[in-house]
Design an enzyme around this catalytic site. Structure first.
Site, PDB file in Angstrom:
ATOM      1  N   CYS A 123      -2.289  -4.728   0.800  1.00  0.00           N
ATOM      2  CA  CYS A 123      -1.912  -3.304   0.842  1.00  0.00           C
ATOM      3  C   CYS A 123      -3.101  -2.371   0.615  1.00  0.00           C
ATOM      4  O   CYS A 123      -3.008  -1.174   0.898  1.00  0.00           O
ATOM      5  CB  CYS A 123      -0.809  -3.020  -0.165  1.00  0.00           C
ATOM      6  SG  CYS A 123       0.667  -3.998   0.147  1.00  0.00           S
ATOM      7  N   HIS A 256      -0.962   4.502  -1.331  1.00  0.00           N
ATOM      8  CA  HIS A 256      -0.197   3.437  -0.685  1.00  0.00           C
ATOM      9  C   HIS A 256       1.274   3.679  -0.966  1.00  0.00           C
ATOM     10  O   HIS A 256       1.660   3.993  -2.103  1.00  0.00           O
ATOM     11  CB  HIS A 256      -0.647   2.085  -1.240  1.00  0.00           C
ATOM     12  CG  HIS A 256       0.234   0.951  -0.826  1.00  0.00           C
ATOM     13  ND1 HIS A 256       0.634   0.760   0.475  1.00  0.00           N
ATOM     14  CD2 HIS A 256       0.816  -0.051  -1.547  1.00  0.00           C
ATOM     15  CE1 HIS A 256       1.413  -0.308   0.537  1.00  0.00           C
ATOM     16  NE2 HIS A 256       1.538  -0.810  -0.673  1.00  0.00           N
ATOM     17  N   ASN A 286       7.566   0.003   2.588  1.00  0.00           N
ATOM     18  CA  ASN A 286       6.183  -0.394   2.324  1.00  0.00           C
ATOM     19  C   ASN A 286       5.649  -1.121   3.562  1.00  0.00           C
ATOM     20  O   ASN A 286       6.095  -2.232   3.862  1.00  0.00           O
ATOM     21  CB  ASN A 286       6.170  -1.297   1.088  1.00  0.00           C
ATOM     22  CG  ASN A 286       4.789  -1.801   0.730  1.00  0.00           C
ATOM     23  OD1 ASN A 286       3.848  -1.694   1.508  1.00  0.00           O
ATOM     24  ND2 ASN A 286       4.664  -2.382  -0.451  1.00  0.00           N
TER      25      ASN A 286
END
Ligand code: UT7
Length: 329
Positions: A123, A256, A286
């Site tokens: 990520c 993020h 996500n």
């Protein structure tokens, strides 16, 4: 012949792409219920802020998602694909073991000859990729780069594990980064600590024609949550220090997009009002390495992030990896 490297790199244009299949929490809950997996819109929204995510159709790969995102970024930048001499694709869900998704994308863009490689920092991948491209431009190793986050996380989700499968989505975001006489990227800050590899991983590997170990994502959500909150504040402070700026100089925070609670906590620690926080996790879930460039592009096209704004990008993820990029848009 003497060659003077440009002092800065700067984002010239942004683009993104989401696969058309959008699932609301209710859609996903109904699908999971068929396999006896119980979840609810209330739980997902309350714990994460996620309302919906997009899933790629079977056979659609990371480079397929990256291509329209890259084309949109090139168009926004007014840069022809033929001018690109570096492609970095941040992904943990590449099209194949090799060659890299970046090489496959390069060919799909109809170009050849420039450097192209994938970067794997889960990520935090886009933060790492942007930092590497910035360095390569400053040293003169590249002049115009496509920096992309592209993921098909739906391929590595365990749809029997409600603690993870409701959290992720697919998508791609891209920027064109070019050499510039004016800043641009002001400072970058990257970190990793492999001792935490086990709390967020896809442990399987390909060997002897078989997948050895699980090819599906597993996460200790609470452990990731605790680590994430701490390191995100540290890296934000570090990148501000490096640039000689303070909290008050930040126009936009684009973290993020994993969990709205983590994002709110970071904004609070930086004393930023929530209207300076760009949020797309509610609609995208996500999307790992794609989440930051997707959110950036939405904020640019939505008229929030404007030329001249000071933008903090920051990410955290498997590895454990984390980092931040501070830039003048
Ligand atoms: O992208 C990389 C970075 N990743 C992250 O930042 C993720 C970080 N972690 C998180 O965002 C959160 O830890 C989660 C959203 C993953 C989980 O939230 P939580 O508040 O930590 O929940 P929990 O794991 O403590 O679970 C609470 C309860 C449990 O039930 P009991 O044991 O209290 O009875 C779970 O079984 O919620 C249950 N639960 C669910 N219930 C309905 C877990 N998943 C679900 C679900 N639907 N999907």
């Amino acid at each position: 012949m003497s060659h003077k490297n440009p002092p800065y790199s700067r984002i010239l244009g942004t683009g993104s792409f989401l696969p058309p299949n959008r699932l609301t929490n209710a859609d996903l809950a109904a699908q999971l219920a068929k396999d006896g997996v119980e979840t609810s819109d209330e739980w997902i929204v309350g714990r994460t802020g996620i309302h919906a995510r997009h899933f790629a159709a079977p056979g659609v790969t990371a480079s397929d998602l990256a291509l329209p995102a890259a084309r949109a970024a090139l168009e926004a930048a007014g840069v022809a694909a033929s001018e690109i001499d570096l492609i970095i694709v941040a992904t943990s869900t590449p099209d194949m073991v090799f060659p890299s998704t970046a090489c496959l994308l390069q060919h799909k863009l109809g170009i050849a000859g420039g450097a192209a490689f994938d970067l794997q920092a889960v990520c935090s991948g886009f933060i790492y990729a942007l930092s590497v491209a910035d360095s390569m431009i400053k040293t003169g190793a590249a002049t115009k780069a496509l920096v992309i986050g592209a993921e098909v996380f739906s391929r590595i989700l365990d749809f029997k594990d409600r603690t993870t499968c409701v959290l992720f989505g697919d998508g791609a975001g891209a920027v064109v980064l070019g050499a510039s006489q004016t800043p641009g990227i002001l400072a970058t800050d990257l970190h990793a600590d492999g001792s935490h590899a086990g709390i967020l991983c896809v442990p399987g590997t390909v060997s002897g024609g078989l997948v050895l170990g699980s090819p599906l994502l597993t996460m200790d959500g609470q452990a990731v949550f605790k680590l994430a909150v701490g390191v995100l504040e540290k890296t934000a402070r570090a990148v501000l220090d490096k640039a000689g700026l303070t909290d008050a100089d930040i126009d936009w925070l684009i973290p993020h997009q994993a969990n709205l609670r983590i994002m709110h906590s970071t904004a609070k620690k930086l004393k930023l009002p929530l209207d300076k926080l760009i949020v797309t996790v509610d609609q995208h879930g996500n999307t790992s390495a794609a989440s930051i460039p997707l959110a950036l592009d939405h904020a640019v096209r939505g008229g929030q992030v404007k030329p001249g704004d000071t933008v903090m990008l920051e990410g955290v993820g498997g590895g454990f990896t984390w980092g931040a990029v501070l830039l003048n848009f």
